[in-house]
Design an enzyme around this catalytic site. Structure first.
Site, short mmCIF file in Angstrom:
data_model
loop_
_atom_site.label_atom_id
_atom_site.label_comp_id
_atom_site.label_asym_id
_atom_site.label_seq_id
_atom_site.Cartn_x
_atom_site.Cartn_y
_atom_site.Cartn_z
CE1 TYR A 54 -2.30 -11.52 -11.77
CE2 TYR A 54 -1.51 -13.89 -11.57
CZ TYR A 54 -1.34 -12.41 -11.41
OH TYR A 54 0.03 -11.75 -11.01
CG HIS A 132 -1.54 -8.31 -7.00
ND1 HIS A 132 -2.47 -9.10 -7.69
CD2 HIS A 132 -0.82 -7.94 -7.76
CE1 HIS A 132 -2.04 -9.38 -8.64
NE2 HIS A 132 -1.01 -8.90 -8.88
CB SER A 212 6.71 -8.93 -16.46
OG SER A 212 5.27 -8.78 -16.65
CG LEU A 214 11.07 -14.33 -19.95
CD1 LEU A 214 10.24 -15.50 -20.16
CD2 LEU A 214 12.54 -14.33 -20.28
N GLY A 215 9.68 -9.61 -19.77
CA GLY A 215 9.25 -8.43 -20.51
C GLY A 215 7.76 -8.09 -20.59
N GLY A 216 6.97 -9.36 -20.28
CA GLY A 216 5.66 -9.26 -20.21
C GLY A 216 5.11 -9.78 -21.59
N1 LIG Z 1 2.91 -8.89 -9.04
C1 LIG Z 1 2.50 -8.35 -9.97
O1 LIG Z 1 1.81 -7.23 -10.04
C2 LIG Z 1 2.58 -9.11 -11.40
C3 LIG Z 1 1.94 -8.25 -12.52
C4 LIG Z 1 2.24 -9.21 -13.81
C5 LIG Z 1 2.64 -10.72 -13.87
N2 LIG Z 1 2.79 -11.20 -12.64
C6 LIG Z 1 3.32 -12.55 -12.55
O2 LIG Z 1 4.40 -12.59 -13.26
C7 LIG Z 1 4.39 -13.79 -14.22
C8 LIG Z 1 5.11 -13.50 -15.45
O3 LIG Z 1 4.79 -12.48 -16.22
P1 LIG Z 1 4.07 -12.11 -17.54
O4 LIG Z 1 3.47 -13.54 -17.77
O5 LIG Z 1 3.50 -10.96 -17.70
O6 LIG Z 1 5.31 -12.26 -18.54
P2 LIG Z 1 6.70 -12.75 -19.13
O7 LIG Z 1 7.15 -14.07 -17.89
O8 LIG Z 1 7.64 -11.80 -18.95
O9 LIG Z 1 6.51 -13.39 -20.20
C9 LIG Z 1 5.57 -14.42 -20.54
C10 LIG Z 1 5.74 -14.65 -22.27
O10 LIG Z 1 6.95 -14.85 -22.47
C11 LIG Z 1 6.92 -16.33 -23.22
N3 LIG Z 1 8.03 -16.98 -22.87
C12 LIG Z 1 8.01 -17.62 -21.71
N4 LIG Z 1 9.27 -18.33 -21.58
C13 LIG Z 1 9.68 -18.54 -22.83
C14 LIG Z 1 10.52 -19.16 -23.31
N5 LIG Z 1 11.51 -20.05 -22.73
N6 LIG Z 1 10.91 -19.17 -24.95
C15 LIG Z 1 9.93 -18.15 -25.51
N7 LIG Z 1 8.97 -17.71 -24.96
C16 LIG Z 1 8.89 -17.65 -23.54
C17 LIG Z 1 5.68 -16.87 -23.10
O11 LIG Z 1 5.01 -17.43 -24.39
P3 LIG Z 1 3.95 -18.26 -24.69
O12 LIG Z 1 2.65 -17.07 -24.60
O13 LIG Z 1 4.06 -18.60 -26.07
O14 LIG Z 1 3.72 -19.36 -23.60
C18 LIG Z 1 4.73 -15.76 -22.63
O15 LIG Z 1 4.03 -15.18 -23.68
C19 LIG Z 1 2.70 -13.69 -14.51
O16 LIG Z 1 2.47 -14.92 -14.98
C20 LIG Z 1 2.36 -13.73 -13.02
O17 LIG Z 1 2.24 -14.74 -12.39
C21 LIG Z 1 2.84 -10.35 -11.30
#
Ligand SMILES: NC(=O)c1ccc[n+]([C@@H]2O[C@H](COP(=O)([O-])OP(=O)(O)OC[C@H]3O[C@@H](n4cnc5c(N)ncnc54)[C@H](OP(=O)(O)O)[C@@H]3O)[C@@H](O)[C@H]2O)c1
Length: 299
Positions: A54, A132, A212, A214-216
């Site tokens: 990351y 990963h 992801s 919340l959809g990413g």
């Molecule tokens: N294993 C894998 O291959 C893999 C791949 C991708 C991700 N991940 C992990 O999964 C985690 C989450 O995925 P992600 O970060 O891609 O996407 P996500 O959690 O689906 O979405 C994050 C987004 O949602 C917004 N958000 C979160 N909580 C909210 C709320 N309560 N109200 C309004 N908006 C909200 C955030 O806003 P703001 O930007 O405004 O804060 C951010 O932009 C990553 O951080 C990582 O640790 C793992």
């Protein structure tokens, strides 16, 4: 209220913090990263998800792990209660100006990166270390054997796999036995095709961590898929993101979520999903018809 769930021998909060956005493109800087992690921890979150890979262009790998370590070292709370999960086997390419992700599941890479992760996090033993993403160039069992070596050598206490199919879960379990404790796969209202792996994890007693959830954060998803969640949210007077997370947690006692955030306000809101109880009728409405909810990789 804090809902806890079990990963292997450890108990942690059902809602964790996905730290990836704090050091990828469009992050809001180190201070905001530290504030976001501190806000989550102060609100009771005890699960931080990071990875070797990351980092943004111009930064070195482990930028996110360094941030996590700095946040923990500057936090007044009980550090020993926080489960830190990291991952090895992915890297990033910036050569064409558009960041892309690459896989490297060669045993020597995993062994090296695992030791680097422990060193960067400042620990002798990583709480939970994921492989990963499968590398199509390397037989899956060879990568998993390397993860076993990392556990045998005490670099990682528990092993997880990520982006894994049911078949890969079985391969990993055969090699790792009880050391395999978690599967981290994409799962959200717009990406439900991994339901089979969620079900298999429940059957095998493995934690299923939705990424992801919340959809990413970077990819425009079909917003209409969130409509039912918005309706339920309006009835409860909460954000639709809380409803999404509560729906995912209701998928089984083995499910955990790690919503990402760039700032304190969003993770503080997401953590409240643990307080939200959805009725059976609401859950059925939200389940809807998953047939067309298989959008591509949301990274
Ligand atoms: N294993 C894998 O291959 C893999 C791949 C991708 C991700 N991940 C992990 O999964 C985690 C989450 O995925 P992600 O970060 O891609 O996407 P996500 O959690 O689906 O979405 C994050 C987004 O949602 C917004 N958000 C979160 N909580 C909210 C709320 N309560 N109200 C309004 N908006 C909200 C955030 O806003 P703001 O930007 O405004 O804060 C951010 O932009 C990553 O951080 C990582 O640790 C793992």
């Amino acid at each position: 209220m804090v809902i806890t769930r079990t990963i292997g021998q450890l108990t942690t909060t059902a809602v964790g913090l996905g730290c990836m956005p704090l050091s990828l493109e469009n992050n809001l800087g180190r201070d905001m990263g530290l504030q976001t992690i501190h806000a989550a921890l102060d609100a009771g979150c005890r699960h931080l998800d990071t990875a070797w890979a990351y980092y943004e262009s111009g930064k070195t790998p482990e930028a996110n792990e360094r941030l996590v370590r700095a946040a923990l070292e500057s936090w007044d709370g009980p550090r020993q209660d926080v489960l830190v999960a990291t991952k090895v086997g992915h890297n990033r390419n910036f050569t064409d100006g558009v960041p892309t992700w690459g896989q490297d599941g060669r045993p020597e890479t995993l062994l090296r990166q695992g030791k680097e992760c422990a060193s960067t996090l400042g620990v002798d033993t990583i709480d939970l270390l994921y492989f990963h993403r499968p590398d199509p160039k390397v037989p899956y069992d060879q990568s998993i054997e390397a993860m076993k070596t990392l556990a045998d050598e005490g670099v990682a206490r528990m092993i997880g796999i990520s982006n894994a199919s049911v078949e890969q879960i079985h391969i990993a379990r055969r090699i790792l036995g009880d050391r395999l404790v978690a599967v981290q796969n994409q799962f959200s209202p717009v990406y439900r095709s991994t339901q089979d792996t969620l079900d298999e994890c429940r059957r095998l007693g493995l934690a299923f961590v939705c990424w992801s959830s919340l959809g990413g954060y970077r990819r425009a998803v079909d917003a209409s898929k969130f409509e039912p969640f918005r309706k339920v949210a309006a009835a409860h007077g909460v954000s639709y993101q809380q409803v999404v997370l509560a729906w995912e947690l209701a998928k089984g006692p083995n499910v955990l979520v790690i919503p990402g955030a760039h700032r304190p306000a969003t993770i503080l809101d997401s953590l409240k999903a643990a307080d939200l109880v959805l009725s059976d009728e609401e859950l059925r409405l939200l389940d809807g018809d998953p047939a067309d909810c298989t959008e591509g990789d949301a990274r």
